[in-house]
Design an enzyme around this catalytic site. Structure first.
Site, PDB file in Angstrom:
ATOM      1  CD  GLN A 227       4.616  -8.834   4.082  1.00 56.36           C
ATOM      2  OE1 GLN A 227       3.468  -8.580   3.739  1.00 56.36           O
ATOM      3  NE2 GLN A 227       5.050  -8.623   5.306  1.00 56.36           N
TER       4      GLN A 227
ATOM      5  CG  ASP B  69       1.398  -1.941   2.871  1.00 55.98           C
ATOM      6  OD1 ASP B  69       0.854  -2.344   3.922  1.00 55.98           O
ATOM      7  OD2 ASP B  69       2.227  -2.597   2.232  1.00 55.98           O
TER       8      ASP B  69
ATOM      9  CE  LYS C   5      -0.003  -8.475   5.243  1.00 55.24           C
ATOM     10  NZ  LYS C   5       1.229  -7.825   4.769  1.00 55.24           N
TER      11      LYS C   5
END
Ligand code: GUN
Length: 284
Positions: free
Chosen positions: A98, A121, A54
């Site tokens: 995460q 997200d 990322k």
């Protein structure tokens, strides 16, 4: 007949290039670069790889990467305090934590603390509710990346019988909602589902995200079906395989995603897309 390959790597590269060009335009117009904060708590090796990928993608797209790596013993309160700080920072447009997080951290409370407009997200209950009521703002990256890949390939979904295998909040459930919003008829299967092979065999489109190597057998696939494999599993011999038995499935399917190089690159490109939308208020 061998299936055509859904080349996520190429489609993601195109999407990332269009994002980079939009960022250049916005910066030339005096706006700031999108800022993405990826929070990693602990040292889960798979998460470290995702976070590194990322970071690289952020840099290539011209984003500011403001990621934070925290030790495994970081407390819930410390993570919440970091999110409060990032929520208040005008140069941070996207925040993700995460997953998985260490056992002493409650992920639901953490996710709910993220400003829904920065929840790139799409996991915040507000964004899940927007998706469930057909007014999506931030869509979870993996299922939305699948939708982008299908649409860029010209695969229509209206009226298709779709089967989603796996009912996680990250993949299965949002994938169900995305497909429903495109007027597919969707069945979702999980560990308590009876007769999984029969259900898969009826599908025009199968999306599998269970994290079990080659769990969906090639012979279950209906001839001509579209097969989307979200899984990425490393075997003891070092090989990477998906959740679908690719070599057999590809002889039956009309389209299939490879592993690697299918869905994975679309997830990261979609994260950049969501962050860019958040930065320039393109939706939120
Ligand atoms: N872990 C596995 N996939 C994801 C994802 O899409 N987002 C986050 N935050 N964690 C993950």
């Amino acid at each position: 007949m061998s299936a055509q390959i859904l080349d996520g790597k190429a489609i993601a590269a195109e999407l990332r290039e269009s994002i980079r060009q939009e960022v250049d335009r916005q910066v030339a117009a005096g706006n700031s670069r999108p800022g993405l904060a990826v929070i990693l708590v602990g040292e889960d090796p798979a998460s470290q790889v995702y976070v590194r990928n990322k970071k690289i993608a952020c840099e290539k797209a011209g984003f500011n990467d403001v990621s934070e790596v925290l030790p495994a013993e970081t407390t819930q309160e410390e993570v919440l305090a970091l999110i409060d700080k990032l929520n208040a920072d005008p140069e941070v447009h996207g925040i993700i934590v995460q997953l998985p997080v260490p056992d002493h951290i409650d992920p639901e409370e953490i996710i709910e603390r993220i400003d829904p407009c920065k929840d790139v997200d799409g996991f915040h209950p507000y964004n899940v509710g927007r998706m469930a009521t057909r007014m999506p703002i931030m869509a979870p990256c993996t299922p939305h990346g699948v939708m982008t890949m299908l649409s860029k390939t010209g695969i229509g979904l209206r009226g298709l019988d779709a089967v989603v295998v796996g009912a996680s909040n990250i993949v299965g459930v949002p994938q169900l909602l995305e497909l429903l919003n495109e007027r597919a008829t969707v069945t979702i299967c999980h560990s308590a589902t009876k007769n999984l092979p029969e259900k898969v065999a009826q599908a025009d489109l199968v999306v599998v995200g269970v994290g079990i190597p080659e769990m969906v057998k090639g012979e279950w696939i209906k001839p001509g079906a579209i097969v989307i494999d979200v899984g990425i599993n490393r075997l003891e011999d070092g090989r990477l395989v998906g959740d679908v038995e690719f070599e057999v499935a590809k002889e039956r399917a009309s389209w299939i995603t490879p592993v690697p190089g299918g869905v994975g690159p679309m997830t990261i490109a979609t994260l950049l897309e969501n962050t860019m939308k958040a930065a320039y208020k393109l939706d939120c």
